[in-house]
Write a protein that holds these residues in place. Structure first.
Motif, PDB file in Angstrom:
ATOM      1  N   LYS A 114       2.710 -14.766  42.291  1.00 41.70           N
ATOM      2  CA  LYS A 114       3.927 -15.256  41.627  1.00 41.70           C
ATOM      3  C   LYS A 114       4.600 -14.115  40.851  1.00 41.70           C
ATOM      4  O   LYS A 114       5.826 -13.962  40.877  1.00 41.70           O
ATOM      5  CB  LYS A 114       3.583 -16.416  40.697  1.00 41.70           C
ATOM      6  CG  LYS A 114       4.777 -16.938  39.955  1.00 41.70           C
ATOM      7  CD  LYS A 114       4.675 -18.397  39.579  1.00 41.70           C
ATOM      8  CE  LYS A 114       6.033 -18.861  39.090  1.00 41.70           C
ATOM      9  NZ  LYS A 114       6.205 -20.266  39.114  1.00 41.70           N
ATOM     10  N   CYS A 124       8.936 -13.481  31.577  1.00 36.46           N
ATOM     11  CA  CYS A 124       8.611 -14.819  32.062  1.00 36.46           C
ATOM     12  C   CYS A 124       7.274 -15.322  31.505  1.00 36.46           C
ATOM     13  O   CYS A 124       6.273 -14.620  31.562  1.00 36.46           O
ATOM     14  CB  CYS A 124       8.541 -14.763  33.593  1.00 36.46           C
ATOM     15  SG  CYS A 124       8.298 -16.359  34.338  1.00 36.46           S
ATOM     16  N   LEU A 154      12.481 -10.466  42.478  1.00 35.14           N
ATOM     17  CA  LEU A 154      13.765 -11.093  42.118  1.00 35.14           C
ATOM     18  C   LEU A 154      14.505 -10.289  41.048  1.00 35.14           C
ATOM     19  O   LEU A 154      15.705 -10.466  40.857  1.00 35.14           O
ATOM     20  CB  LEU A 154      13.520 -12.495  41.553  1.00 35.14           C
ATOM     21  CG  LEU A 154      13.278 -13.645  42.515  1.00 35.14           C
ATOM     22  CD1 LEU A 154      13.046 -14.935  41.739  1.00 35.14           C
ATOM     23  CD2 LEU A 154      14.484 -13.810  43.440  1.00 35.14           C
ATOM     24  N   ARG A 204       6.449 -11.940  43.265  1.00 36.50           N
ATOM     25  CA  ARG A 204       7.704 -12.571  43.728  1.00 36.50           C
ATOM     26  C   ARG A 204       8.788 -12.443  42.667  1.00 36.50           C
ATOM     27  O   ARG A 204       9.942 -12.143  42.959  1.00 36.50           O
ATOM     28  CB  ARG A 204       7.456 -14.065  44.031  1.00 36.50           C
ATOM     29  CG  ARG A 204       6.909 -14.346  45.412  1.00 36.50           C
ATOM     30  CD  ARG A 204       7.151 -15.792  45.829  1.00 36.50           C
ATOM     31  NE  ARG A 204       6.636 -16.776  44.891  1.00 36.50           N
ATOM     32  CZ  ARG A 204       5.368 -17.184  44.830  1.00 36.50           C
ATOM     33  NH1 ARG A 204       4.474 -16.677  45.658  1.00 36.50           N
ATOM     34  NH2 ARG A 204       4.995 -18.097  43.965  1.00 36.50           N
ATOM     35  N   LEU A 205       8.386 -12.662  41.412  1.00 36.27           N
ATOM     36  CA  LEU A 205       9.380 -12.603  40.327  1.00 36.27           C
ATOM     37  C   LEU A 205       9.876 -11.170  40.107  1.00 36.27           C
ATOM     38  O   LEU A 205      11.057 -10.947  39.844  1.00 36.27           O
ATOM     39  CB  LEU A 205       8.785 -13.189  39.041  1.00 36.27           C
ATOM     40  CG  LEU A 205       8.631 -14.722  39.069  1.00 36.27           C
ATOM     41  CD1 LEU A 205       7.697 -15.191  37.954  1.00 36.27           C
ATOM     42  CD2 LEU A 205       9.993 -15.407  38.936  1.00 36.27           C
ATOM     43  N   GLU A 234      14.042 -22.754  38.154  1.00 41.40           N
ATOM     44  CA  GLU A 234      14.493 -22.662  39.554  1.00 41.40           C
ATOM     45  C   GLU A 234      15.051 -21.261  39.847  1.00 41.40           C
ATOM     46  O   GLU A 234      15.653 -20.639  38.963  1.00 41.40           O
ATOM     47  CB  GLU A 234      15.644 -23.652  39.802  1.00 41.40           C
ATOM     48  CG  GLU A 234      15.295 -25.111  39.620  1.00 41.40           C
ATOM     49  CD  GLU A 234      14.497 -25.654  40.790  1.00 41.40           C
ATOM     50  OE1 GLU A 234      14.479 -25.003  41.851  1.00 41.40           O
ATOM     51  OE2 GLU A 234      13.888 -26.724  40.617  1.00 41.40           O
ATOM     52  N   GLU A 235      14.899 -20.850  41.114  1.00 40.51           N
ATOM     53  CA  GLU A 235      15.361 -19.510  41.472  1.00 40.51           C
ATOM     54  C   GLU A 235      16.867 -19.325  41.233  1.00 40.51           C
ATOM     55  O   GLU A 235      17.316 -18.264  40.792  1.00 40.51           O
ATOM     56  CB  GLU A 235      15.020 -19.240  42.936  1.00 40.51           C
ATOM     57  CG  GLU A 235      14.825 -17.777  43.200  1.00 40.51           C
ATOM     58  CD  GLU A 235      14.270 -17.506  44.583  1.00 40.51           C
ATOM     59  OE1 GLU A 235      13.174 -18.019  44.885  1.00 40.51           O
ATOM     60  OE2 GLU A 235      14.943 -16.777  45.339  1.00 40.51           O
ATOM     61  N   SER A 236      17.641 -20.389  41.484  1.00 43.57           N
ATOM     62  CA  SER A 236      19.093 -20.274  41.261  1.00 43.57           C
ATOM     63  C   SER A 236      19.399 -20.047  39.777  1.00 43.57           C
ATOM     64  O   SER A 236      20.328 -19.316  39.419  1.00 43.57           O
ATOM     65  CB  SER A 236      19.811 -21.532  41.746  1.00 43.57           C
ATOM     66  OG  SER A 236      19.276 -22.663  41.089  1.00 43.57           O
ATOM     67  N   ILE A 255      17.307 -18.518  37.729  1.00 49.53           N
ATOM     68  CA  ILE A 255      16.892 -17.135  37.429  1.00 49.53           C
ATOM     69  C   ILE A 255      18.031 -16.173  37.778  1.00 49.53           C
ATOM     70  O   ILE A 255      18.290 -15.203  37.064  1.00 49.53           O
ATOM     71  CB  ILE A 255      15.586 -16.770  38.174  1.00 49.53           C
ATOM     72  CG1 ILE A 255      14.435 -17.658  37.677  1.00 49.53           C
ATOM     73  CG2 ILE A 255      15.234 -15.293  37.970  1.00 49.53           C
ATOM     74  CD1 ILE A 255      13.110 -17.457  38.389  1.00 49.53           C
ATOM     75  N   GLU A 256      18.752 -16.486  38.872  1.00 49.66           N
ATOM     76  CA  GLU A 256      19.924 -15.650  39.233  1.00 49.66           C
ATOM     77  C   GLU A 256      20.936 -15.642  38.087  1.00 49.66           C
ATOM     78  O   GLU A 256      21.518 -14.614  37.751  1.00 49.66           O
ATOM     79  CB  GLU A 256      20.613 -16.190  40.508  1.00 49.66           C
ATOM     80  CG  GLU A 256      19.742 -16.168  41.763  1.00 49.66           C
ATOM     81  CD  GLU A 256      19.474 -14.751  42.267  1.00 49.66           C
ATOM     82  OE1 GLU A 256      20.174 -13.826  41.835  1.00 49.66           O
ATOM     83  OE2 GLU A 256      18.549 -14.577  43.082  1.00 49.66           O
TER      84      GLU A 256
END
Ligand code: G3P
Ligand code: MG
Length: 247
Positions: A219, A211, A226, A222-223, A195-197, A199-200
């Protein structure tokens, strides 16, 4: 020695173009311009380190049953290419040493993922690291990783100054920070479905994030946006081509 980490690592060689974890897959990765390959290492019953992903033979060979019950001689009889395509008929499961020969010949970096059969976490790491220690000398081009904390601890004890990657499943462990403190990894290798949260949370560790397994260029972009640093990919050439150009 500082770790040189490329943005894209060929997953199981170059799994989209050749049968995974074979010498052909390593050659293919080199042919398409990949700088590093990731391969999975486990042991035969008689302690020979081989390049193989699953605990059982069915999916990628003409054999069946658990790898841990097969001797090297049994493994040698198997064929690991036809399932993928007739042009790969006759391809064998390689030993770690055979894979290393190709890695040296093609001047590749190597992420050795220690992938023990259940219950063989310690000995798999010991044998695989011993095999590497006798021949590998460029430690800016080597990363040892494992989902197994037992295997990773062996790596820490046997080869403390070799770079380790902490492999994480998509649900992050509650004791993530303790694990990072204990294993002192050079990279965090995390699941593309994280989940993105979460990854934070990984970004807060301030370590390179790599990853697995990303085959979709959108994808990957996008990563990268981030803050992710690199990827394991079955089609590493496609991902590399579609990332923003490196400076
Ligand atoms: O090491 C990254 C990736 O290979 C981990 O998952 O199951 O493909 O070995 P798996
Ligand atoms: Mg792997």
């Amino acid at each position: 020695m500082a770790l040189y980490l490329p943005r894209v690592i060929g997953h199981r060689g170059a799994k989209s173009y050749a049968p995974e974890n074979t010498l052909e897959s390593i050659h293919t990765a080199a042919d398409i311009g990949v700088k590093w390959v990731e391969l999975d290492v486990k042991l035969t019953k008689d302690q020979v380190p081989i390049i193989f992903h699953d605990d059982t033979l069915e999916r990628t060979t003409n054999g069946s049953g658990p790898v841990a019950e097969m001797t090297y001689e049994d493994i040698r009889q198997l064929e690991a290419g036809s399932w993928y395509g007739e042009s790969f008929a006759g391809v064998k499961i390689p030993t770690l040493e055979e894979a290393l020969d190709v890695i040296y010949e093609r001047d590749l970096g190597f992420n050795m993922e220690i992938k023990p059969c259940p219950g063989r976490e310690k000995e798999t790491a010991e044998v695989a690291l011993d095999a590497l220690a006798s021949s590998w000398d460029n430690h800016s081009n080597l990363l040892i990783s494992s989902f197994s904390h037992v295997s990773l601890e062996v790596a820490y004890d046997m080869a403390g100054d070799w770079a380790r990657g902490l492999l994480l499943e998509k649900d992050l462990p509650e004791n993530l920070r303790d694990l990072v403190e204990f294993f002192d990894p050079k990279t965090i290798n995390f699941d593309a479905d994280t989940e993105e949260s979460a990854i934070e949370e990984l970004l807060d560790l301030e370590l390179p994030l790599v990853c697995y397994t990303v085959n979709d260029p959108m994808k990957a972009r996008r990563l990268v946006n981030l803050g992710v640093d690199g990827f394991f990919s079955d089609c590493p050439d496609v991902i590399e081509e579609n990332l923003p150009k490196a400076h």
